[in-house]
Design an enzyme around this catalytic site. Structure first.
Site, PDB file in Angstrom:
ATOM      1  N   LYS A  57       0.870  -1.178   0.000  1.00  0.00           N
ATOM      2  CA  LYS A  57       0.000   0.000   0.000  1.00  0.00           C
ATOM      3  C   LYS A  57       0.906   1.227   0.000  1.00  0.00           C
ATOM      4  O   LYS A  57       1.764   1.395   0.882  1.00  0.00           O
ATOM      5  CB  LYS A  57      -0.845  -0.006   1.266  1.00  0.00           C
ATOM      6  CG  LYS A  57      -2.306   0.279   1.027  1.00  0.00           C
ATOM      7  CD  LYS A  57      -3.050   0.204   2.347  1.00  0.00           C
ATOM      8  CE  LYS A  57      -4.507   0.469   2.163  1.00  0.00           C
ATOM      9  NZ  LYS A  57      -5.190   0.593   3.461  1.00  0.00           N
TER      10      LYS A  57
HETATM   11  O1  G3P Z   1      -9.051   1.157   3.968  1.00  0.00           O
HETATM   12  C1  G3P Z   1      -9.010   2.472   4.413  1.00  0.00           C
HETATM   13  C2  G3P Z   1      -9.582   2.613   5.764  1.00  0.00           C
HETATM   14  O2  G3P Z   1      -8.853   1.852   6.688  1.00  0.00           O
HETATM   15  C3  G3P Z   1      -9.791   3.990   6.234  1.00  0.00           C
HETATM   16  O3  G3P Z   1     -10.975   3.955   6.924  1.00  0.00           O
HETATM   17  O4  G3P Z   1     -12.671   4.597   8.537  1.00  0.00           O
HETATM   18  O5  G3P Z   1     -10.271   5.324   8.848  1.00  0.00           O
HETATM   19  O6  G3P Z   1     -11.673   6.321   7.056  1.00  0.00           O
HETATM   20  P1  G3P Z   1     -11.416   5.132   7.898  1.00  0.00           P
END
Ligand code: G3P
Length: 215
Positions: free
Chosen positions: A83
């Site tokens: 990533k």
């Molecule tokens: O895959 C991306 C994710 O982990 C981010 O999620 O909920 O932190 O915006 P969030």
């Protein structure tokens, strides 16, 4: 439509894998922090549970550092995908890692232009964060609609991962738009099984069954 789990919790991954719904896993530094064990061990354990791609994120800020870190992470298991954060350094790292035969997932994508660049750089996966756009009153799914259309127009090979998913309606919308993959927290996948009418219906059938004459 593939489902990835967006978590580093091995017990959750194991449970959902046993149900047959995990096509891959995405992690990030925040999720590895929560996992509370050395990241190499956590990634190894996840890769042993899941045969699909497992994303592990680099934290270097220049392309050379990202490539070096990416190569180390990729050595952990065959199904590790690197990533890489969106940006000129990140996309340079995508090209560099490809030369070593390592696939990348470009993360922190918030615009259609960024998604076009990531595809042109040869990313295997591209991850727009729709929940974080919704959080700032921008329509996350609008971004997905545009990217799906443009990737189709030019037959880009990158697979779109709808990321930063917060609830099951995000999954429905991603499906309606034809996105390749949704990566979601375990609680969202669990919520997809549920409907109150299913519970009520089960109770009624069980109650009726008690009164069915038996030989
Ligand atoms: O895959 C991306 C994710 O982990 C981010 O999620 O909920 O932190 O915006 P969030």
């Amino acid at each position: 439509m593939k489902f990835f789990l967006d978590t580093a919790e091995r017990d959750e991954i194991q449970r959902m894998t046993e149900l047959g719904f995990v096509d891959g896993v995405t992690t990030n530094p925040s999720l590895l922090k929560k996992a509370g064990a050395p990241y190499q061990q956590v990634l190894q354990e996840i890769c042993a549970l899941v045969s699909g791609p497992v994303s592990a994120e680099v934290v270097a800020e220049d392309h050379a550092g990202m490539i070096a870190e990416g190569r180390e992470l990729a050595a952990i298991a065959e199904n590790v995908v690197i990533k890489v954060p969106m940006g000129s350094e990140g996309l340079r790292a995508v090209r560099g890692l490809r030369e070593h035969g390592i696939d990348c997932n470009v993360t922190l994508v918030f615009s259609t232009n960024q998604a076009i660049l990531a595809a042109k750089a040869g990313a295997r996966f591209v991850s727009p964060f729709i929940g974080r756009l919704d959080d700032v009153a921008q329509e996350g799914m609008q971004l997905i609609e545009e990217i799906v259309q443009i990737y189709e127009n030019y037959e880009f090979e990158s697979e779109l991962i709808v990321a930063s998913v917060r609830h099951p309606m995000h999954v429905v919308d991603a499906g309606l738009l034809g996105a390749d993959i949704v990566t979601m927290p375990t609680r969202v996948l669990e919520a997809m099984f549920q409907h109150p009418l299913t519970d009520i219906g089960k109770e009624k059938f069980l109650a009726a069954w008690r009164d069915v004459p038996k030989a």
